[in-house]
Design a protein around this motif. Structure first.
Motif, PDB file in Angstrom:
ATOM      1  N   LEU A 291       0.463  -5.368  -0.585  1.00 36.62           N
ATOM      2  CA  LEU A 291      -0.168  -4.043  -0.728  1.00 36.62           C
ATOM      3  C   LEU A 291      -0.102  -3.254   0.591  1.00 36.62           C
ATOM      4  CD1 LEU A 291      -3.401  -4.393  -2.913  1.00 36.62           C
ATOM      5  CD2 LEU A 291      -1.373  -3.016  -3.365  1.00 36.62           C
ATOM      6  N   ALA A 292      -0.381  -3.960   1.678  1.00 32.66           N
ATOM      7  CA  ALA A 292      -0.384  -3.280   2.985  1.00 32.66           C
ATOM      8  C   ALA A 292       0.987  -2.657   3.284  1.00 32.66           C
ATOM      9  CB  ALA A 292      -0.776  -4.289   4.056  1.00 32.66           C
ATOM     10  N   GLY A 293       2.060  -3.501   3.036  1.00 32.57           N
ATOM     11  CA  GLY A 293       3.429  -3.012   3.263  1.00 32.57           C
ATOM     12  C   GLY A 293       3.751  -1.806   2.393  1.00 32.57           C
ATOM     13  N   MET A 294       3.333  -1.996   1.064  1.00 40.16           N
ATOM     14  CA  MET A 294       3.657  -0.946   0.092  1.00 40.16           C
ATOM     15  C   MET A 294       2.927   0.343   0.449  1.00 40.16           C
ATOM     16  SD  MET A 294       4.032  -2.722  -3.607  1.00 40.16           S
ATOM     17  CE  MET A 294       2.435  -3.380  -3.645  1.00 40.16           C
ATOM     18  N   LEU A 295       1.679   0.255   0.869  1.00 43.61           N
ATOM     19  CA  LEU A 295       0.912   1.454   1.221  1.00 43.61           C
ATOM     20  C   LEU A 295       1.558   2.141   2.424  1.00 43.61           C
ATOM     21  CD1 LEU A 295      -2.771   0.216   0.668  1.00 43.61           C
ATOM     22  CD2 LEU A 295      -1.570   2.009  -0.583  1.00 43.61           C
ATOM     23  N   ASN A 296       2.028   1.328   3.379  1.00 44.79           N
ATOM     24  CA  ASN A 296       2.747   1.878   4.536  1.00 44.79           C
ATOM     25  C   ASN A 296       3.953   2.686   4.090  1.00 44.79           C
ATOM     26  OD1 ASN A 296       1.548   1.524   6.971  1.00 44.79           O
ATOM     27  ND2 ASN A 296       2.380  -0.521   7.331  1.00 44.79           N
ATOM     28  N   CYS A 297       4.738   2.026   3.143  1.00 45.87           N
ATOM     29  CA  CYS A 297       5.943   2.672   2.614  1.00 45.87           C
ATOM     30  C   CYS A 297       5.583   4.002   1.954  1.00 45.87           C
ATOM     31  CB  CYS A 297       6.646   1.772   1.611  1.00 45.87           C
ATOM     32  SG  CYS A 297       7.453   0.374   2.379  1.00 45.87           S
ATOM     33  N   LEU A 298       4.556   3.941   1.081  1.00 48.06           N
ATOM     34  CA  LEU A 298       4.145   5.149   0.351  1.00 48.06           C
ATOM     35  C   LEU A 298       3.699   6.218   1.344  1.00 48.06           C
ATOM     36  CD1 LEU A 298       2.195   3.766  -2.725  1.00 48.06           C
ATOM     37  CD2 LEU A 298       4.289   5.124  -2.751  1.00 48.06           C
ATOM     38  N   ASP A 299       2.984   5.838   2.343  1.00 51.15           N
ATOM     39  CA  ASP A 299       2.506   6.780   3.345  1.00 51.15           C
ATOM     40  C   ASP A 299       3.686   7.474   4.013  1.00 51.15           C
ATOM     41  OD1 ASP A 299       0.346   7.929   4.551  1.00 51.15           O
ATOM     42  OD2 ASP A 299       0.380   6.579   6.308  1.00 51.15           O
ATOM     43  N   THR A 300       4.691   6.713   4.434  1.00 49.72           N
ATOM     44  CA  THR A 300       5.887   7.250   5.073  1.00 49.72           C
ATOM     45  C   THR A 300       6.598   8.199   4.109  1.00 49.72           C
ATOM     46  OG1 THR A 300       6.081   5.152   6.197  1.00 49.72           O
ATOM     47  CG2 THR A 300       7.961   6.645   6.353  1.00 49.72           C
ATOM     48  N   LEU A 301       6.743   7.776   2.831  1.00 50.93           N
ATOM     49  CA  LEU A 301       7.428   8.606   1.827  1.00 50.93           C
ATOM     50  C   LEU A 301       6.671   9.906   1.610  1.00 50.93           C
ATOM     51  CD1 LEU A 301       8.574   5.950  -0.816  1.00 50.93           C
ATOM     52  CD2 LEU A 301      10.033   7.376   0.573  1.00 50.93           C
ATOM     53  N   ILE A 318       8.922  -1.596  -2.134  1.00 53.78           N
ATOM     54  CA  ILE A 318       7.741  -1.412  -3.006  1.00 53.78           C
ATOM     55  C   ILE A 318       7.924  -2.200  -4.295  1.00 53.78           C
ATOM     56  CG2 ILE A 318       6.429   0.274  -4.371  1.00 53.78           C
ATOM     57  CD1 ILE A 318       7.051   2.282  -2.074  1.00 53.78           C
ATOM     58  N   GLU A 319       9.142  -2.126  -4.818  1.00 53.16           N
ATOM     59  CA  GLU A 319       9.402  -2.840  -6.083  1.00 53.16           C
ATOM     60  C   GLU A 319       9.197  -4.346  -5.908  1.00 53.16           C
ATOM     61  OE1 GLU A 319      13.377  -2.621  -7.607  1.00 53.16           O
ATOM     62  OE2 GLU A 319      12.679  -2.949  -9.665  1.00 53.16           O
ATOM     63  N   ARG A 320       9.683  -4.845  -4.771  1.00 50.97           N
ATOM     64  CA  ARG A 320       9.544  -6.277  -4.556  1.00 50.97           C
ATOM     65  C   ARG A 320       8.078  -6.692  -4.445  1.00 50.97           C
ATOM     66  NH1 ARG A 320      13.691  -6.748  -0.825  1.00 50.97           N
ATOM     67  NH2 ARG A 320      12.332  -6.968   0.975  1.00 50.97           N
ATOM     68  N   GLY A 321       7.374  -5.799  -3.735  1.00 55.34           N
ATOM     69  CA  GLY A 321       5.938  -6.097  -3.596  1.00 55.34           C
ATOM     70  C   GLY A 321       5.227  -6.085  -4.930  1.00 55.34           C
ATOM     71  N   LEU A 322       5.560  -5.080  -5.746  1.00 52.94           N
ATOM     72  CA  LEU A 322       4.904  -5.007  -7.072  1.00 52.94           C
ATOM     73  C   LEU A 322       5.302  -6.194  -7.940  1.00 52.94           C
ATOM     74  CD1 LEU A 322       5.130  -1.186  -7.789  1.00 52.94           C
ATOM     75  CD2 LEU A 322       3.074  -2.526  -7.444  1.00 52.94           C
ATOM     76  N   ASN A 323       6.596  -6.541  -7.818  1.00 49.52           N
ATOM     77  CA  ASN A 323       7.053  -7.708  -8.601  1.00 49.52           C
ATOM     78  C   ASN A 323       6.264  -8.952  -8.219  1.00 49.52           C
ATOM     79  OD1 ASN A 323       8.920  -6.565 -10.279  1.00 49.52           O
ATOM     80  ND2 ASN A 323      10.643  -6.814  -8.852  1.00 49.52           N
ATOM     81  N   ARG A 324       6.009  -9.078  -6.927  1.00 53.02           N
ATOM     82  CA  ARG A 324       5.296 -10.273  -6.469  1.00 53.02           C
ATOM     83  C   ARG A 324       3.881 -10.289  -7.042  1.00 53.02           C
ATOM     84  NH1 ARG A 324       5.500 -14.325  -3.166  1.00 53.02           N
ATOM     85  NH2 ARG A 324       3.559 -15.003  -2.153  1.00 53.02           N
TER      86      ARG A 324
END
Lengths: 497, 280
Positions: A291-301, A318-324
């Protein structure tokens, strides 16, 4: 056969039989000893009586013999031989007074033994006897006939101033002796039987007192063995003997066991809660990481929505994180999914797993050996078992670094059980890892969720089965699952484990 | 002091055994063993005589004769044979003779066992013979005279002979086959035939002799004269009262009669023929 071997007898039979045997044996032994002694005594008495009578006849015979007064001689022989009332007429077999040459001077059977003629003896043996007894110079029981014949023979010489005039021979029947012996024997047998009956009654009573608490004890121990510790009433000790002590000890032990079980249950509950806490913490941690990584990604996007280069970099992340996260949630949901509607089928339903696995193996050089030997007579809960087998096989494939072999075996084991075995020749499991193998979120792989084997364990448990592991590092592992099997689907579905 | 002791004894209800009252000797001519009968007869005679009558038993005739001679006995029921023997001086009076089956007569029987093979007197050779008493007419004298008459010597004839001193026991000896044959008083045999038929049934009469004077009752001569007469009167009238009748019935006799000593002449002749020096 069991009845023939005393080792197989119940105590309630052994004790009365032993007491009866001992009592009867003692009674019989004493009785026989008394009988033998009594018989010897009666015989001695009979011999004494015969001798006394013969001597009395001999004493009174002197005068009539000297006077040739055969009638007086006969009368005294008859009166002495017939004796008192108690002696009985059957007692005297025969009696006679002979002169020193063996001629009859008086005989109790005068018709067959005429006066003045030699005693008629047909057998040579009898003539030898007569020659022997005529030499008799002292009153005596005829030795040659003792114990041999059915009469006692007393000899008494008739002496006038120590000169032999003749001989008195008197034979008393031992039939009365035999009859009395038989009667005494019967009395002894009767007494023995009566004592044996009393003994067996006593034995039954004692064994009843002994065996009943022992039976209760055995039943109580069986309950303890089955783990039914609650509702077990304390056993009552009737006597303060060894059995009573055993019962007391048992009662104490049962109480202690019940206490221990209670503590264990409390401990298990707290452990369960702790496990739940661990799971929740694990889920939070596992979900939180991506989640932390994905939120970072979303923030940058969000900051740079027009930078297409970021799309190509962050979206797969993000996809990989969600898949996990999805994988974790799926795994957690497996248990819920499998509960409720269970599909029961024969072992053939496991073969569906094989196809799924082929796609898992893909092009890797892994050989899968499939040996499903569960007969159509056994019935298994398909979805859960499929899940278990799939999980184990996936693990096995993942445990193989390059190329190798995975073997699946399924068969009906001893009794009504199904055995599932998954074997691989992969990396194996380290000894310290074995103890945590089924813990949730424990994994040796960087990409693993650590839930596969935990779920497998839970599934096996939910089917009231057991799972065993044999493994050696660098050699491979063997997972063996034993499940109860049924001929048909059981009426009641298993509850949640 | 002795007199005082005797008087004391006499005062006692049970008299001591001793010579007292009228002594009446019994021989084997009657069945002496019937104690109850003789007690009753004794009481009867005591009443009739007014003196106690005591019956005295001895084994042989000779003993009774000696007691009569010495005066120990006042009366005796003896056999005709001792009666005809010479006595110097005579010490016996003939008191009464029993009447048996209508006459003062009886016989001597030679009896054998019922199953015996003896069919005649000649068959007695080598057998065992039972006499009753050496002084008995029927149990000794008559059989010996009978055998002598057919030229058989009794002493050589029998294998063994013995005396029973009792006619009844002679019957017993033959019945038990202790003796093959025996001589017996016909009156005793007939009496036993009535009272103990099982015994006489085991015997068979081989020979019956002629008749002789029945064994008489004798009294001591020179004693109390009155007592002899009283005894004779008591005996001769026994059949006239009920008590006496029942006693006679028990004895199997018709009564007692008074007879002359010549009634025993046949016995005397017999004894003389056998050269008994004691017979005149």
């Amino acid at each position: 056969m069991r009845l023939l071997s005393p080792r197989g007898w119940s105590l309630s039979l052994k004790l009365p039989v032993t007491i009866t045997a001992v009592v009867a044996g003692v009674a019989l032994t004493i009785g026989l000893a008394v009988l033998v002694q009594e018989r010897a005594r009666i015989r001695a008495e009979l011999e004494e009586r015969a001798l006394l009578t013969a001597r009395a006849v001999a004493a009174t015979a002197v005068e009539p013999m000297l006077r040739s007064d055969y009638w007086t001689l006969y009368k005294s022989l008859v009166s002495m031989a017939s004796g008192g009332e108690a002696s009985g007429e059957d007692l005297v077999v025969t009696g006679m007074v002979l002169d020193s040459a063996g001629r009859v001077l008086a005989h109790l059977d005068p018709a067959a033994n005429p006066l003045g003629l030699p005693l008629s003896l047909a057998e040579p043996e009898d003539r030898l006897w007569l020659a022997a007894v005529l030499r008799q110079d002292r009153p005596a029981i005829s030795p040659g006939r003792r114990g041999k014949s059915d009469y006692v023979e007393a000899l008494a010489p008739v002496l006038a101033n120590d000169a032999p005039l003749g001989l008195v021979i008197l034979r008393l029947s031992t039939q009365d002796l035999q009859a009395r012996t038989v009667a005494a024997g019967l009395t002894i047998l009767g007494l023995t039987a009566a004592l044996a009956a009393i003994g067996s009654g006593l034995g039954t009573l004692i064994s009843g007192r002994m065996v009943r608490p022992l039976r209760e004890l055995a039943a109580g121990m069986e309950s303890v063995g089955r783990g039914e510790l609650h509702g077990l009433p304390p056993l009552t000790a009737h006597d303060r003997d060894e059995i009573g002590q055993v019962i007391d000890t048992f009662n104490r032990m049962a109480a202690e066991l019940a206490e221990k079980k209670k503590l264990e249950q409390a401990l298990a509950t707290s452990e369960k809660l702790a496990a739940l806490g661990r799971i929740a913490a694990g889920v939070a941690h596992e979900v939180n990481n991506p989640l932390a990584g994905m939120l970072n990604c979303l923030d940058t996007l969000k900051k740079r929505p027009d930078d297409a280069s970021l799309h190509g970099r962050y979206l797969p992340l993000i996809e990989r994180g969600l898949n996990r996260i999805q994988a974790i949630v799926h795994a957690l949901l497996v248990e819920l999914r499998t509960e409720g509607d269970e599909s029961w089928d024969t072992g053939a339903c496991l073969d569906d797993v094989r196809d799924l696995l082929q796609s898992e193996i893909g092009a890797r050089p892994i050989r899968l050996i499939w040996d499903n030997a569960i007969g159509p007579d056994l019935c298994i809960p398909c979805r859960r078992v499929q899940q278990v087998v799939l999980n184990l096989l996936k693990n096995a494939i993942q445990a193989i670094p390059d190329s190798g072999m995975v073997i699946f075996r399924a068969y009906g084991g001893a009794g009504r059980e199904v055995v599932l075995e998954v074997e691989d020749d992969g990396v194996g499991i380290a000894a310290d890892a074995l103890t945590h193998l089924f813990d949730p979120f424990y994994t040796s792989r960087p990409t693993g969720t650590g839930l596969g084997l935990w779920i497998t364990y839970r599934l096996v448990e939910s089917m009231r089965g057991v799972i065993e592991v044999e493994s050696e590092p660098e050699k491979g592992s063997l997972f063996r699952v034993r499940l109860p099997a049924y001929a048909t689907a059981p009426a009641t579905a298993w509850g949640a484990a | 002091m002795l007199a005082a002791t005797l008087a004391g004894l006499a005062a006692m209800p049970l008299p001591a055994i001793g010579r007292e009252g009228v002594q009446f000797g019994l021989t084997a001519v009657v069945v002496r063993e019937n104690i109850a009968f003789f007690e009753r007869w004794g009481r009867y005679l005591s009443e009739r005589l007014g003196r106690p009558v005591i019956f005295v038993r001895r084994r042989s005739y000779r003993e009774i004769m000696e007691l009569l001679e010495t005066g120990e006995l006042d009366f005796a029921w003896i056999c005709g044979y001792p009666f005809v023997r010479r006595r110097e001086p005579e010490y016996l009076d003939l008191v009464a003779v029993p009447i048996f089956e209508g006459a003062p007569l009886y016989r001597s029987y030679v009896i054998v066992h019922r199953d015996s093979t003896i069919r005649s007197l000649e068959d007695l050779k080598g057998k065992v013979f039972a006499y009753s008493d050496p002084d008995s007419n029927s149990g000794y004298l008559v059989p010996r005279a009978t055998l002598a008459r057919i030229r058989l010597s009794p002493d050589a004839l029998f294998r063994i002979s013995f005396f029973t001193y009792n006619h009844a026991e002679t019957v017993e000896a033959v019945a038990n086959r202790v003796a093959d044959a025996g001589a017996v008083d016909s009156y005793v045999w007939e009496y036993l035939h009535r009272t103990n038929p099982a015994l006489t049934a085991r015997t068979r009469i081989l020979h019956r002799s002629e008749t002789f004077g029945f064994p008489p009752i004798v009294g001591r001569r020179g004693g109390d004269k009155g007592i002899n007469a009283a005894m004779r009167a008591a005996l001769l009238t026994m059949h006239e009262d009920a008590d006496g009748k029942s006693l006679l019935a028990q004895l199997a006799l018709d009564g007692f009669g008074a007879y002359e000593p010549s009634l025993f002449d046949e016995i005397r002749q017999l004894a003389r023929r056998l050269s008994d020096p004691a017979v005149r």
